[in-house]
Design an enzyme around this catalytic site. Structure first.
Site, PDB file in Angstrom:
ATOM      1  N   GLY A 243      14.591  10.520   0.700  1.00  0.00           N
ATOM      2  CA  GLY A 243      15.200   9.192   1.183  1.00  0.00           C
ATOM      3  C   GLY A 243      15.327   8.634   2.426  1.00  0.00           C
ATOM      4  O   GLY A 243      15.746   7.688   2.577  1.00  0.00           O
ATOM      5  N   GLU A 285      14.176  16.701   0.673  1.00  0.00           N
ATOM      6  CA  GLU A 285      13.116  16.321   0.155  1.00  0.00           C
ATOM      7  C   GLU A 285      12.462  15.174   0.796  1.00  0.00           C
ATOM      8  O   GLU A 285      12.433  14.120   0.156  1.00  0.00           O
ATOM      9  CB  GLU A 285      13.121  16.054  -1.309  1.00  0.00           C
ATOM     10  CG  GLU A 285      13.484  17.404  -2.240  1.00  0.00           C
ATOM     11  CD  GLU A 285      13.537  16.933  -3.564  1.00  0.00           C
ATOM     12  OE1 GLU A 285      13.840  15.739  -4.099  1.00  0.00           O
ATOM     13  OE2 GLU A 285      13.592  17.906  -4.466  1.00  0.00           O
ATOM     14  N   GLY A 287      10.017  12.386   2.010  1.00  0.00           N
ATOM     15  CA  GLY A 287       8.519  11.970   1.810  1.00  0.00           C
ATOM     16  C   GLY A 287       8.364  11.265   2.988  1.00  0.00           C
ATOM     17  O   GLY A 287       7.664  11.213   4.157  1.00  0.00           O
ATOM     18  N   ARG A 324       2.782  -2.139  -0.505  1.00  0.00           N
ATOM     19  CA  ARG A 324       4.401  -2.269  -0.515  1.00  0.00           C
ATOM     20  C   ARG A 324       4.882  -3.830  -0.152  1.00  0.00           C
ATOM     21  O   ARG A 324       5.854  -4.020  -0.842  1.00  0.00           O
ATOM     22  CB  ARG A 324       4.850  -1.165   0.701  1.00  0.00           C
ATOM     23  CG  ARG A 324       4.548   0.200   0.398  1.00  0.00           C
ATOM     24  CD  ARG A 324       5.188   1.092   1.645  1.00  0.00           C
ATOM     25  NE  ARG A 324       6.475   0.948   1.395  1.00  0.00           N
ATOM     26  CZ  ARG A 324       7.250   0.253   2.076  1.00  0.00           C
ATOM     27  NH1 ARG A 324       6.771  -0.116   3.019  1.00  0.00           N
ATOM     28  NH2 ARG A 324       8.590   0.417   1.945  1.00  0.00           N
ATOM     29  N   CYS A 355      -8.091 -11.665  -5.616  1.00  0.00           N
ATOM     30  CA  CYS A 355      -7.439 -12.691  -6.228  1.00  0.00           C
ATOM     31  C   CYS A 355      -6.283 -12.866  -6.854  1.00  0.00           C
ATOM     32  O   CYS A 355      -6.157 -13.095  -8.156  1.00  0.00           O
ATOM     33  CB  CYS A 355      -8.526 -12.860  -7.322  1.00  0.00           C
ATOM     34  SG  CYS A 355     -10.124 -13.317  -6.194  1.00  0.00           S
ATOM     35  N   GLU A 356      -5.290 -12.905  -6.141  1.00  0.00           N
ATOM     36  CA  GLU A 356      -3.607 -13.079  -6.605  1.00  0.00           C
ATOM     37  C   GLU A 356      -2.986 -13.555  -5.572  1.00  0.00           C
ATOM     38  O   GLU A 356      -3.187 -13.327  -4.223  1.00  0.00           O
ATOM     39  CB  GLU A 356      -3.183 -11.892  -7.002  1.00  0.00           C
ATOM     40  CG  GLU A 356      -3.523 -11.431  -8.350  1.00  0.00           C
ATOM     41  CD  GLU A 356      -2.783 -10.255  -9.105  1.00  0.00           C
ATOM     42  OE1 GLU A 356      -1.418 -10.544  -9.050  1.00  0.00           O
ATOM     43  OE2 GLU A 356      -3.272  -9.632  -9.750  1.00  0.00           O
ATOM     44  N   TYR A 384       3.434   6.086   1.074  1.00  0.00           N
ATOM     45  CA  TYR A 384       3.264   5.045   0.147  1.00  0.00           C
ATOM     46  C   TYR A 384       2.278   3.982   0.286  1.00  0.00           C
ATOM     47  O   TYR A 384       2.272   2.702   0.012  1.00  0.00           O
ATOM     48  CB  TYR A 384       4.533   4.477  -0.424  1.00  0.00           C
ATOM     49  CG  TYR A 384       5.583   5.583  -0.627  1.00  0.00           C
ATOM     50  CD1 TYR A 384       5.551   6.352  -2.018  1.00  0.00           C
ATOM     51  CD2 TYR A 384       6.761   5.796   0.389  1.00  0.00           C
ATOM     52  CE1 TYR A 384       6.648   7.473  -2.063  1.00  0.00           C
ATOM     53  CE2 TYR A 384       7.538   7.004  -0.053  1.00  0.00           C
ATOM     54  CZ  TYR A 384       7.279   7.662  -1.192  1.00  0.00           C
ATOM     55  OH  TYR A 384       8.245   8.832  -1.541  1.00  0.00           O
TER      56      TYR A 384
END
Ligand code: PLP
Length: 428
Positions: A243, A285, A287, A324, A355-356, A384
């Protein structure tokens, strides 16, 4: 007027063009096309060593488990393994990729949630330590096999994170066991003759502040003491999760490793002694912290469109390539890689080809005058980024290039149209 942009390593301004780890991003884009993820091996190694050194100075028994889901490129996994990292996995697929990149089962921990029986069987066969997320998972696991090492994920009732989706502890979280339930789980495991134990928490992601860790570690250790005293369990490791945040916005501060070491690792050592918990490994941990700023995304400007309310810069990477901003409203710095010296002139939305209407990499962002054919660099995409990318809108996924041992190397080839259909079967 030429401006000088503040760039962090491994970014450099060489005569107005962006260089990444010694290479012109313009040349990389020409050679490998866009959208393109570019990764710096050196930066990953630097991040690992900075973190590991800060921890080990304060406590001798440290293990750094890299959370593979942040970026599971095999070369990234291998680089971290060569530095001495362990691996935090959340799916059989990640265990498989860990084994493929050379992590032995004893260097991996599986922390799943809502785990299937066949997945538990896979883990038991692979001889990987399991960190259970519920009594149900533990009971089902013990019917299949007694794992070599068992740990229980605790909900220390303190969570934190950059977005509600990324807070993974606290009263509303689906993760972990509360104190009383954890005591029961350890008693179950002991009765089933599990021999080696750990205890675990992971409170959230993108945490820039040390305070939540201080409180959560205190809570975790007080639970560990109860498990030790009441159930009679010795812990081989105490895992306080990942985190650790990285700065994305210009005003964000770096994660304060010195403060973490003095306010978390120091007291950890004291409490472990005070509670008679022996000399367990302190596991973390990370990431994001290890890989985030080691990667940029290069994307080419296709269209520039002005409407009465906005200026849109349309690029070839959308939320299929980097989700993200759409998923969490995250901020990623965007720079015009071929015009570093040009001053910001206007406010634009940087939008993709999906297309959004939610398909934007950046909103209301001050940029120099952008033209078709310009090359943009989206920063801090190593965590990510690729790992959350998709083929949505039937767009093949991007390529990944790593700057390795002084030269660019393709570490994931660009998907082709055929890849969109590789697992489909045409109905008669
Ligand atoms: C995702 C995850 C991590 C890593 O989180 P970061 O914010 O990337 O450091 C660590 N542990 C577990 C169990 C996770 O699910």
């Amino acid at each position: 007027m030429m401006v000088k942009r503040k760039l962090r390593e491994p970014l450099e301004d060489r005569k107005g063009t962006l260089f990444f780890d010694g290479f012109s991003v313009k040349e990389l884009a020409e050679k490998y096309d866009t959208p393109l993820y570019v990764v710096s091996e050196k930066r990953i190694r630097d991040n690992y060593n900075r973190l590991h050194d800060a921890l080990i100075r304060n406590y001798k028994y440290i293990r750094v488990y890299y959370a593979a889901k942040a970026n599971s490129n095999l070369t990234v996994l291998k680089i971290l393994k060569s530095e001495g990292a362990y691996l935090d996995t959340v799916s059989p697929g990640e265990v498989f990729m860990g084994l493929t990149s050379g992590y032995t089962p004893d260097r991996m921990l599986f922390t799943g949630t809502s785990v299937r029986n066949d997945e538990l069987k896979f883990l038991a066969d692979a001889n990987v330590a399991v960190n259970v997320d519920s009594q149900s998972e533990l009971d089902r696991l013990l019917k299949i096999a007694v794992p070599p090492v068992l740990s229980v994920r605790i909900n220390p009732e303190i969570g934190a994170g950059h977005h509600t989706h990324c807070i993974t502890a606290g009263p509303d979280s689906k993760f972990g066991l509360m104190e009383e339930d954890a005591l029961k789980a350890y008693a179950t495991a002991k009765k089933a003759r599990v021999e080696r134990f750990g205890i675990h928490m992971h409170i959230g992601s993108g945490i820039l502040d040390v305070e939540p860790y201080v409180l959560a570690v205190e809570k975790l250790l007080s639970i560990a003491k109860r498990v030790h005293d009441e159930v009679g369990i010795e812990f081989e490791f105490i895992d306080i999760g990942g985190g650790f945040g990285v700065p994305y916005k210009p005003e964000d501060q770096e994660f304060d490793l010195a403060a973490f070491a003095s306010k978390v690792v120091g007291p950890f050592k004291g409490k472990v002694t005070e509670y008679g918990l022996g000399k367990p490994f302190l596991c973390v941990e990370p990431g994001r912290y290890l890989v985030c700023d080691a990667s940029i995304l290069l994307t080419t400007v296709n269209t520039v469109k002005v409407t009465p309310s906005k200026k849109f810069v349309g690029v070839d990477a959308g939320f299929n390539t980097l989700v993200r901003p759409t998923m969490y409203g995250s901020y990623h710095p965007v720079i015009v890689a071929n015009k570093l010296g040009a001053a910001d002139k206007e406010t634009c939305d940087v939008v993709g080809p999906i297309c959004e209407s939610g398909d934007a990499l950046a909103k209301d962002r001050a940029l120099p005058l952008v033209a078709e054919g310009d090359l943009l660099a989206v920063l801090n995409v190593g965590a990510y980024g690729f790992s959350m990318s998709s083929q949505y809108n039937a767009r093949p996924r991007a390529a990944e290039v790593m700057i390795r041992q002084g030269k660019p190397m393709l570490v994931r080839k660009r998907e082709q149209l055929d890849d969109l259909m590789s697992s489909q079967r045409m109905a008669e």
